[in-house]
Design a protein around this motif. Sequence first.
Motif, PDB file in Angstrom:
ATOM      1  N   ALA A  67       0.936  -1.371   0.259  1.00 42.27           N
ATOM      2  CA  ALA A  67       0.530   0.035  -0.117  1.00 42.27           C
ATOM      3  C   ALA A  67       0.890   1.263  -0.176  1.00 42.27           C
ATOM      4  O   ALA A  67       0.632   1.608  -0.602  1.00 42.27           O
ATOM      5  N   SER A  68       1.955   1.445   0.652  1.00 39.73           N
ATOM      6  CA  SER A  68       2.981   1.985   0.952  1.00 39.73           C
ATOM      7  C   SER A  68       3.333   2.437  -0.493  1.00 39.73           C
ATOM      8  O   SER A  68       4.044   3.977  -1.285  1.00 39.73           O
ATOM      9  N   ALA A  69       3.511   1.149  -1.298  1.00 33.77           N
ATOM     10  CA  ALA A  69       4.271   2.020  -2.559  1.00 33.77           C
ATOM     11  C   ALA A  69       3.451   2.273  -3.509  1.00 33.77           C
ATOM     12  O   ALA A  69       3.738   3.095  -4.532  1.00 33.77           O
ATOM     13  N   ARG A  70       2.127   1.471  -3.037  1.00 35.25           N
ATOM     14  CA  ARG A  70       0.815   2.033  -4.095  1.00 35.25           C
ATOM     15  C   ARG A  70       1.597   3.557  -3.967  1.00 35.25           C
ATOM     16  O   ARG A  70       0.658   4.496  -5.071  1.00 35.25           O
ATOM     17  N   LYS A  71       1.202   4.430  -3.312  1.00 38.04           N
ATOM     18  CA  LYS A  71       1.153   5.459  -2.489  1.00 38.04           C
ATOM     19  C   LYS A  71       1.623   6.414  -2.724  1.00 38.04           C
ATOM     20  O   LYS A  71       1.621   7.705  -3.309  1.00 38.04           O
ATOM     21  N   SER A  72       2.583   6.052  -2.966  1.00 33.11           N
ATOM     22  CA  SER A  72       4.044   6.490  -3.035  1.00 33.11           C
ATOM     23  C   SER A  72       4.716   7.026  -4.209  1.00 33.11           C
ATOM     24  O   SER A  72       5.112   8.181  -5.297  1.00 33.11           O
ATOM     25  N   GLY A  73       3.506   5.800  -5.626  1.00 32.85           N
ATOM     26  CA  GLY A  73       4.028   5.779  -6.680  1.00 32.85           C
ATOM     27  C   GLY A  73       2.318   5.931  -7.821  1.00 32.85           C
ATOM     28  O   GLY A  73       2.694   6.361  -8.954  1.00 32.85           O
ATOM     29  N   SER A  74       2.594   6.899  -6.901  1.00 31.50           N
ATOM     30  CA  SER A  74       0.856   6.881  -7.822  1.00 31.50           C
ATOM     31  C   SER A  74       0.708   7.757  -8.251  1.00 31.50           C
ATOM     32  O   SER A  74      -0.185   7.570  -9.717  1.00 31.50           O
ATOM     33  N   ALA A  75       1.699   9.072  -8.138  1.00 29.47           N
ATOM     34  CA  ALA A  75       1.153   9.573  -9.113  1.00 29.47           C
ATOM     35  C   ALA A  75       2.731   9.875 -10.713  1.00 29.47           C
ATOM     36  O   ALA A  75       1.683   9.667 -11.428  1.00 29.47           O
ATOM     37  N   ASP A  76       3.667   8.740 -10.563  1.00 28.33           N
ATOM     38  CA  ASP A  76       3.820   7.972 -11.827  1.00 28.33           C
ATOM     39  C   ASP A  76       2.403   6.937 -12.524  1.00 28.33           C
ATOM     40  O   ASP A  76       2.954   7.227 -13.316  1.00 28.33           O
ATOM     41  N   GLN A  77       2.158   6.416 -11.184  1.00 31.57           N
ATOM     42  CA  GLN A  77       1.184   5.008 -12.168  1.00 31.57           C
ATOM     43  C   GLN A  77       0.468   6.364 -12.979  1.00 31.57           C
ATOM     44  O   GLN A  77       0.114   5.638 -13.730  1.00 31.57           O
TER      45      GLN A  77
ATOM     46  N   GLN B  38      -9.634  13.071 -15.562  1.00 30.91           N
ATOM     47  CA  GLN B  38      -9.633  11.198 -14.671  1.00 30.91           C
ATOM     48  C   GLN B  38      -7.979  10.881 -14.176  1.00 30.91           C
ATOM     49  O   GLN B  38      -8.450  10.650 -13.579  1.00 30.91           O
ATOM     50  N   GLU B  39      -6.715  11.789 -14.459  1.00 27.05           N
ATOM     51  CA  GLU B  39      -5.805  11.614 -13.444  1.00 27.05           C
ATOM     52  C   GLU B  39      -5.753  12.693 -11.830  1.00 27.05           C
ATOM     53  O   GLU B  39      -5.730  11.128 -11.020  1.00 27.05           O
ATOM     54  N   VAL B  40      -6.357  12.739 -11.961  1.00 33.72           N
ATOM     55  CA  VAL B  40      -6.411  13.932 -10.568  1.00 33.72           C
ATOM     56  C   VAL B  40      -7.424  13.282  -9.850  1.00 33.72           C
ATOM     57  O   VAL B  40      -7.641  13.093  -8.631  1.00 33.72           O
ATOM     58  N   PHE B  41      -8.943  12.596 -11.041  1.00 33.33           N
ATOM     59  CA  PHE B  41      -9.879  12.384 -10.193  1.00 33.33           C
ATOM     60  C   PHE B  41      -9.834  10.833  -9.745  1.00 33.33           C
ATOM     61  O   PHE B  41      -9.283  10.249  -8.125  1.00 33.33           O
ATOM     62  N   LEU B  42      -8.961   9.451 -10.549  1.00 35.37           N
ATOM     63  CA  LEU B  42      -8.342   8.188  -9.655  1.00 35.37           C
ATOM     64  C   LEU B  42      -7.962   8.149  -8.279  1.00 35.37           C
ATOM     65  O   LEU B  42      -7.592   7.684  -7.765  1.00 35.37           O
ATOM     66  N   LYS B  43      -6.659   9.406  -7.729  1.00 29.72           N
ATOM     67  CA  LYS B  43      -6.429  10.000  -7.093  1.00 29.72           C
ATOM     68  C   LYS B  43      -6.978  10.075  -5.217  1.00 29.72           C
ATOM     69  O   LYS B  43      -6.652   9.933  -4.355  1.00 29.72           O
ATOM     70  N   CYS B  44      -9.180  10.633  -5.810  1.00 27.69           N
ATOM     71  CA  CYS B  44      -9.354  10.636  -4.656  1.00 27.69           C
ATOM     72  C   CYS B  44      -9.763   9.695  -4.363  1.00 27.69           C
ATOM     73  O   CYS B  44      -9.956   8.384  -4.533  1.00 27.69           O
TER      74      CYS B  44
ATOM     75  N   SER C  21     -19.714   7.077  -1.556  1.00 29.72           N
ATOM     76  CA  SER C  21     -18.945   5.648  -1.818  1.00 29.72           C
ATOM     77  C   SER C  21     -18.994   5.728  -3.479  1.00 29.72           C
ATOM     78  O   SER C  21     -18.526   5.198  -4.114  1.00 29.72           O
ATOM     79  N   GLN C  22     -20.209   6.619  -4.048  1.00 29.28           N
ATOM     80  CA  GLN C  22     -20.006   6.407  -5.388  1.00 29.28           C
ATOM     81  C   GLN C  22     -18.991   7.200  -6.325  1.00 29.28           C
ATOM     82  O   GLN C  22     -18.387   6.816  -7.181  1.00 29.28           O
ATOM     83  N   VAL C  23     -17.652   7.831  -5.544  1.00 27.48           N
ATOM     84  CA  VAL C  23     -16.058   8.539  -5.996  1.00 27.48           C
ATOM     85  C   VAL C  23     -15.802   6.740  -6.646  1.00 27.48           C
ATOM     86  O   VAL C  23     -15.108   6.647  -7.536  1.00 27.48           O
ATOM     87  N   HIS C  24     -16.028   5.202  -5.175  1.00 28.04           N
ATOM     88  CA  HIS C  24     -14.997   4.910  -5.871  1.00 28.04           C
ATOM     89  C   HIS C  24     -16.132   3.615  -7.042  1.00 28.04           C
ATOM     90  O   HIS C  24     -14.993   3.108  -7.531  1.00 28.04           O
ATOM     91  N   ALA C  25     -17.418   3.719  -6.896  1.00 32.07           N
ATOM     92  CA  ALA C  25     -18.099   3.209  -8.218  1.00 32.07           C
ATOM     93  C   ALA C  25     -17.492   3.825  -9.201  1.00 32.07           C
ATOM     94  O   ALA C  25     -17.316   2.772 -10.699  1.00 32.07           O
ATOM     95  N   PHE C  26     -17.080   4.742  -9.104  1.00 32.14           N
ATOM     96  CA  PHE C  26     -16.866   5.624 -11.053  1.00 32.14           C
ATOM     97  C   PHE C  26     -15.704   4.920 -10.996  1.00 32.14           C
ATOM     98  O   PHE C  26     -14.483   4.882 -12.054  1.00 32.14           O
ATOM     99  N   GLN C  27     -15.165   5.523  -9.854  1.00 28.36           N
ATOM    100  CA  GLN C  27     -13.344   4.380 -10.335  1.00 28.36           C
ATOM    101  C   GLN C  27     -12.609   3.093 -10.997  1.00 28.36           C
ATOM    102  O   GLN C  27     -11.063   3.277 -11.403  1.00 28.36           O
ATOM    103  N   GLU C  28     -13.735   2.423 -10.727  1.00 33.51           N
ATOM    104  CA  GLU C  28     -13.482   0.978 -11.213  1.00 33.51           C
ATOM    105  C   GLU C  28     -13.887   1.160 -12.514  1.00 33.51           C
ATOM    106  O   GLU C  28     -13.782  -0.067 -13.101  1.00 33.51           O
ATOM    107  N   ASN C  29     -14.465   2.046 -13.384  1.00 32.19           N
ATOM    108  CA  ASN C  29     -14.898   2.000 -14.138  1.00 32.19           C
ATOM    109  C   ASN C  29     -14.368   3.582 -15.988  1.00 32.19           C
ATOM    110  O   ASN C  29     -14.623   3.948 -15.579  1.00 32.19           O
ATOM    111  N   PRO C  30     -12.944   2.970 -14.897  1.00 27.00           N
ATOM    112  CA  PRO C  30     -11.602   4.266 -16.177  1.00 27.00           C
ATOM    113  C   PRO C  30     -12.199   4.585 -17.203  1.00 27.00           C
ATOM    114  O   PRO C  30     -12.610   3.873 -18.304  1.00 27.00           O
TER     115      PRO C  30
END
Length: 696
Positions: A322-332, A428-434, A627-636
């Motif tokens: 989880a820490s690796a995903r968080k630190s590398g989320s911007a690059d991902q 979408q880049e900024v939305f997927l991080k929220c 909860s709809q935030v996670h619902a929308f993030q599932e379908n990029p």
Amino acid sequence: LQSNSCCIGPDFTEDNRGPEEEAMIKIAGNSYLASLNLPDFHGCSPGWSSAFYGAECFDSEVHSYLKNLGKQKSSESQNIDAKKVELEQLLMMETKNYRKTIKFYQKLLQKERRSKGPETKSMLPKLRGQLQEMKSKVQFLELVKKYVQAKQWGVESCVLPTVIHNGKTDTMDMAPMDESSLLLYYNTEKHQCNNQNGVRVLQAGTPLGLMAYLYSRNAFLEGYVQQFLYTFRYFCTQEEFLQFLLDRISSTLSSASLDPSTSLTKICNRSFYILQAWIEDCYSVDFATNTSLLCTLKEFISSKVASLNGYGERLLSLLEDASARKSGSADQCSSMDKCEEEGEEGRKTLHSLCKKLSEDVSGKNFYWKLSKGMGPIAQYQRDRLHTSSAVLPKPCSLTEAKADAVGPYLLTEYSAQQLCWQLTLLQQEVFLKCHPVHFLNSRALGVKDKCVAVQKPVSTETVSLKVCNLFLSKCIQDQYLLQLLRNADSISTWVAAEIVTCHTTKWQVSLLSKFLLIAKCCYEQRNFATAMQILAGLENLIVRQLPAWKILPAKVAEIMEELKAVEVFLKSDSLCLMEGDRFKTLPTIPSAHVLAMHVQQLETGGFTMTNGAHKWTKLRNIAKVVSQVHAFQENPYTYTPDFKLQSYLRQRITRFKDADISALAADNCANFHQIPAEKHSRKIQDTLRRMKATFQ
């Protein structure tokens, strides 16, 4: 980004099993649960659908399917472990077949595009139908699996005081308590989904009682666990919640047996289950922003859990991942679209293929009105762009200088749809991080109910958390919502600045038409965030007074009214985008400011009753909305990125993000109503004649 599906969409990560997991699935009987490092502790987060649908997440078909599962042998008719083994095998087999069929469909689709043969054309519709059936089967099996997981390790409500008692170190001084002093219920009729008689629904509870209810037998089935993870910060801090879980683990870990029927075993296993669900779902908003909390958890796992069973190592590994995903989320996020879809393997392989498939199959748009699509607008002759060097900052790099030299001309070289796609990918880049939690307690961050949430960049140091803070004072809040709103404001300012810096009215008409068509395309593709940002830029007071609006084509001008109607639609209901099944199949990006305002409206009023108990009905409604935030993030979105265009758009947005629109407009004569020279001279001559007549 980890998928949060549990009840509606399949957890596609389950398909990526190693040899050890496959060997474990083949183990039958009670040996499936051979120790406390439970294999079911894989993907413990209940997911957004649990918080959104609650008890309705599992319908009667799920109950009947699980009841009949594993009945091929009479001796195993009531063996839940045998049901789990069979379910894992079925899910693995169906998911594997689904993956192969999708890849075959992709190859067939590419072949059809190259050769356009009649054979492949006739096969594609049949294959689509098969894929839909297979997808439904996988989703249903995943739903059953989550239901099996949700039923485990809970205790009856009468045992909840024992849950609190087991975590107390000073048990001699602890006053006796019953359930009524912790939780308040109200009775409902027979629930159609769970077939229970006289269902009691949680209405309110003390902070201790609400934490204890996590151990209730139906806590997962009712969606309570996910709703709690979204909203517990209103009544307890992250440190208090973590300490509550660790106290229960400490008091039961050494005495918990392999017998799953004992209360101590249930409390211990449920504690681990909730802890892992918390890490999986809320690491970025709770642990990543609080190093002290993370250190406390790691130290406890290393000293107390790792020495007793292997599950401690799994928790530490989960924290590292989880820490690796968080630190590398911007690059991902920035490089996410650079990966080739066919070559992408790993946790999201099947999920990505599904989204690509839905894009190829459906190709549907969201139409707010039954309006005809606007045809391409003729490109106007390029005029010389006039900007004020005194108002705008100078470009600080060569690439920015090139973008500044090109100016808005590049916008006319792309269609509205192409610009819509690239703006959507940027959004979408900024939305997927929220995270859903980011939209809670936004008043404390200074977010107000107005057209543009943040007019100027707000420094985190200047935000006062004392005025309207609904979280506990010691609760650490991630302020990513401010970044979302600043990004939205930057795009709105960019839209207005590009228009008011046009040198001629003719060029302004061209850009107004382009932005209106882009906004229309955005909301039809369910990118409501960018659509509302463009609308805010066009509704700027200076922009609305431009003479160009009077000569704008009527059909294009009608889009402005459509955008306003969409804005009213978004503000009318907090769950308007979750209606029907469109959000499950079509990507969606909501307006961050509109969603924050809906949550603020739900937060209005007291959170506690007269007896001090916290209103769980209020917290449950808030959890359902966010909860709809996670619902929308599932379908990029799966548009093909144009990195050249994206770079240009980024540079233009960055250049204008802090611009003063009124100052820019004042330096451009095209922004003012001009009086013809002949008419102006005639007025002067008439005035002179009247003046002479007065002296005669």
